[in-house]
Design a protein around this motif. Structure first.
Motif, PDB file in Angstrom:
ATOM      1  N   ALA A  86     -24.223 171.960 -73.034  1.00 32.26           N
ATOM      2  CA  ALA A  86     -23.091 171.750 -73.939  1.00 32.26           C
ATOM      3  C   ALA A  86     -22.607 173.064 -74.540  1.00 32.26           C
ATOM      4  N   ALA A  87     -23.461 174.098 -74.535  1.00 28.56           N
ATOM      5  CA  ALA A  87     -23.083 175.381 -75.134  1.00 28.56           C
ATOM      6  C   ALA A  87     -22.263 176.264 -74.200  1.00 28.56           C
ATOM      7  N   ILE A  88     -22.250 175.975 -72.907  1.00 27.83           N
ATOM      8  CA  ILE A  88     -21.594 176.876 -71.948  1.00 27.83           C
ATOM      9  C   ILE A  88     -20.111 177.067 -72.247  1.00 27.83           C
ATOM     10  N   PRO A  89     -19.328 176.024 -72.556  1.00 33.34           N
ATOM     11  CA  PRO A  89     -17.904 176.251 -72.841  1.00 33.34           C
ATOM     12  C   PRO A  89     -17.646 177.126 -74.067  1.00 33.34           C
ATOM     13  N   PHE A  90     -18.667 177.360 -74.895  1.00 36.05           N
ATOM     14  CA  PHE A  90     -18.530 178.215 -76.071  1.00 36.05           C
ATOM     15  C   PHE A  90     -18.973 179.652 -75.783  1.00 36.05           C
ATOM     16  N   TYR A  91     -19.392 179.916 -74.562  1.00 38.26           N
ATOM     17  CA  TYR A  91     -19.828 181.244 -74.153  1.00 38.26           C
ATOM     18  C   TYR A  91     -18.630 182.196 -74.134  1.00 38.26           C
ATOM     19  N   SER A  92     -18.833 183.426 -74.581  1.00 35.85           N
ATOM     20  CA  SER A  92     -17.724 184.384 -74.683  1.00 35.85           C
ATOM     21  C   SER A  92     -17.352 184.994 -73.345  1.00 35.85           C
ATOM     22  N   GLY A  93     -18.234 184.906 -72.343  1.00 34.96           N
ATOM     23  CA  GLY A  93     -17.952 185.464 -71.036  1.00 34.96           C
ATOM     24  C   GLY A  93     -17.588 184.410 -70.014  1.00 34.96           C
ATOM     25  N   VAL A 198     -29.140 164.938 -72.596  1.00 30.67           N
ATOM     26  CA  VAL A 198     -27.795 164.726 -73.133  1.00 30.67           C
ATOM     27  C   VAL A 198     -27.720 165.448 -74.473  1.00 30.67           C
ATOM     28  N   MET A 199     -26.852 166.462 -74.565  1.00 26.20           N
ATOM     29  CA  MET A 199     -26.777 167.297 -75.749  1.00 26.20           C
ATOM     30  C   MET A 199     -25.347 167.374 -76.283  1.00 26.20           C
ATOM     31  N   PHE A 200     -25.246 167.606 -77.594  1.00 25.42           N
ATOM     32  CA  PHE A 200     -23.959 167.832 -78.243  1.00 25.42           C
ATOM     33  C   PHE A 200     -24.027 169.130 -79.030  1.00 25.42           C
ATOM     34  N   HIS A 201     -22.920 169.863 -79.016  1.00 30.56           N
ATOM     35  CA  HIS A 201     -22.869 171.199 -79.615  1.00 30.56           C
ATOM     36  C   HIS A 201     -21.718 171.251 -80.608  1.00 30.56           C
ATOM     37  N   TYR A 202     -22.011 171.715 -81.830  1.00 32.49           N
ATOM     38  CA  TYR A 202     -20.996 171.776 -82.888  1.00 32.49           C
ATOM     39  C   TYR A 202     -21.013 173.161 -83.511  1.00 32.49           C
ATOM     40  N   PRO A 206     -17.634 180.475 -87.231  1.00 32.82           N
ATOM     41  CA  PRO A 206     -17.732 181.407 -86.100  1.00 32.82           C
ATOM     42  C   PRO A 206     -19.154 181.897 -85.826  1.00 32.82           C
ATOM     43  N   ASP A 207     -19.988 182.011 -86.871  1.00 31.25           N
ATOM     44  CA  ASP A 207     -21.332 182.552 -86.693  1.00 31.25           C
ATOM     45  C   ASP A 207     -22.432 181.504 -86.776  1.00 31.25           C
ATOM     46  N   LEU A 208     -22.057 180.237 -86.846  1.00 34.34           N
ATOM     47  CA  LEU A 208     -23.036 179.161 -86.999  1.00 34.34           C
ATOM     48  C   LEU A 208     -22.805 178.076 -85.956  1.00 34.34           C
ATOM     49  N   ALA A 209     -23.882 177.632 -85.306  1.00 36.72           N
ATOM     50  CA  ALA A 209     -23.795 176.549 -84.314  1.00 36.72           C
ATOM     51  C   ALA A 209     -24.974 175.606 -84.503  1.00 36.72           C
ATOM     52  N   VAL A 210     -24.724 174.327 -84.231  1.00 37.58           N
ATOM     53  CA  VAL A 210     -25.748 173.295 -84.343  1.00 37.58           C
ATOM     54  C   VAL A 210     -25.733 172.471 -83.060  1.00 37.58           C
ATOM     55  N   THR A 211     -26.911 172.149 -82.551  1.00 35.30           N
ATOM     56  CA  THR A 211     -27.057 171.337 -81.342  1.00 35.30           C
ATOM     57  C   THR A 211     -27.980 170.160 -81.632  1.00 35.30           C
TER      58      THR A 211
END
Length: 333
Positions: A86-93, A198-202, A206-211
């Motif tokens: 779920a984190a891949i679409p938030f990757y900067s590259g 099955v994961m969810f990413h929020y 900008p500097d904080l993420a929760v899964t």
């Protein structure tokens, strides 16, 4: 006389952790649809323990140096197929790939492993991941009913994963991983299992993420005496925070797992970076008694230059897996 493998050999336990070993019988393969995940969750934890614990080993050398914390991070996504796609679409590259050598528990149930992982962000909303790992365990002697040695056998195991993530909005995304696990502990016996994450990413800031999500829901594994053990399935909640000031950066991660078999683990890790080129890491992993993973500390270091990544992690403060080493080489753009 005729040589017959005794029952005590057929029950040899082969795993990365001596307290969590069991020779398993080939499981009935069960496909678990996403719509049935919660029903499966309610039924877990009633078997005879956790099977195939090696499937929950952290492959990411960065997270390995942080006590196995880092599921909520979108900074190193090469190993998402083993964790959080779920984190891949938030990757900067665009692409992150790596190869890792693991030397596990050299003073106990010695095991070497080689892993490959890659993640690709195909657009601003979609990410794909692939990963595989192969373990080779310490060779053991085969003895017949008369106490006569009848050769040796070297157990092995394999994990193959594929995953996808989708970004539903600027701050929220979801992902699914499919996993095939194979373990051969005995010359004439192979165990197989399928699992799903099955994961969810929020990302509220900008500097904080929760899964949050469910890991390793899948088929149980039955031993020769009919006792069933579930896969090391868990509910995971994780957080990642990063702060940068000039040439210096700081990152902190916290991962919490409740395993359906009744155990609990917590991992906390920190990373210091200088100019995005050199990094130092440290972390602590707490594993409840009879948990999937024991308690340990880890330290790590890494460097980045022109997209090439080199990372090393060392596990200590545990009599069973202390001395374990993780060495990773990767490339990102």
């Amino acid at each position: 006389g005729k040589r017959v493998y005794p029952k005590r050999v057929s029950r040899v336990r082969i795993s990365l952790f001596p307290h969590n070993l069991r020779f398993m019988r080939t499981p009935k393969l069960i496909f678990v649809a996403t719509a049935m995940l919660m029903a499966t969750f309610l039924s877990y934890g009633r078997g005879g323990g956790s099977a195939m614990s090696f499937s929950r080993i952290e492959r990411d050398p960065v997270a390995a140096g942080m006590g196995f914390a880092g599921a909520a991070s979108a900074r190193d996504v090469a190993w998402s197929a083993f964790g959080n796609s779920a984190a891949i679409p938030f990757y900067s590259g665009t692409l992150d790939a790596g190869a890792v050598f693991h030397s596990w528990a050299p003073d106990a149930a010695s095991s070497d492993a080689f892993s490959l992982g890659a993640a690709l962000k195909t657009s601003g909303q979609i990410g794909l991941s692939l990963g595989m790992a192969r373990h080779s365990f310490e060779r053991y002697d085969i003895v017949d009913d008369y106490g006569v040695e009848d050769g040796t056998f070297k157990p092995s195991a394999m994990v193959v994963n594929g995953g996808a993530g989708y970004r539903f909005s600027e701050n929220f995304g979801g992902g699914v991983n499919l996993r095939y696990i194979r373990q051969k502990n005995y010359p004439a016996k192979t165990d197989d299992a399928f699992a799903v994450d099955v994961m969810f990413h929020y990302k509220p800031l900008p500097d904080l993420a929760v899964t949050a999500g469910i890991f390793s829901i899948g088929s149980g594994v039955k031993s020769a005496d009919g006792e069933t053990s579930d896969l090391p399935s868990s509910v995971k909640v994780a957080g990642d925070y990063a702060y940068a000031s000039g040439d210096h950066s700081f990152r902190g991660d916290l991962d919490l797992d409740y395993f359906f078999a009744g155990s609990f683990s917590a991992a906390a890790g920190v990373q210091y970076g200088y100019k995005g080129l050199a990094f130092l890491r440290g972390g602590w992993h707490y594993g409840a008694k009879d948990g999937v993973l024991p308690s340990f500390a880890s330290i790590g270091a890494g460097c980045r230059l022109y997209g090439v990544k080199v990372d090393v992690a060392y596990i200590t403060a545990n009599k069973d897996i202390g001395g374990s080493l993780v060495i990773g080489l990767g490339y990102t753009f």
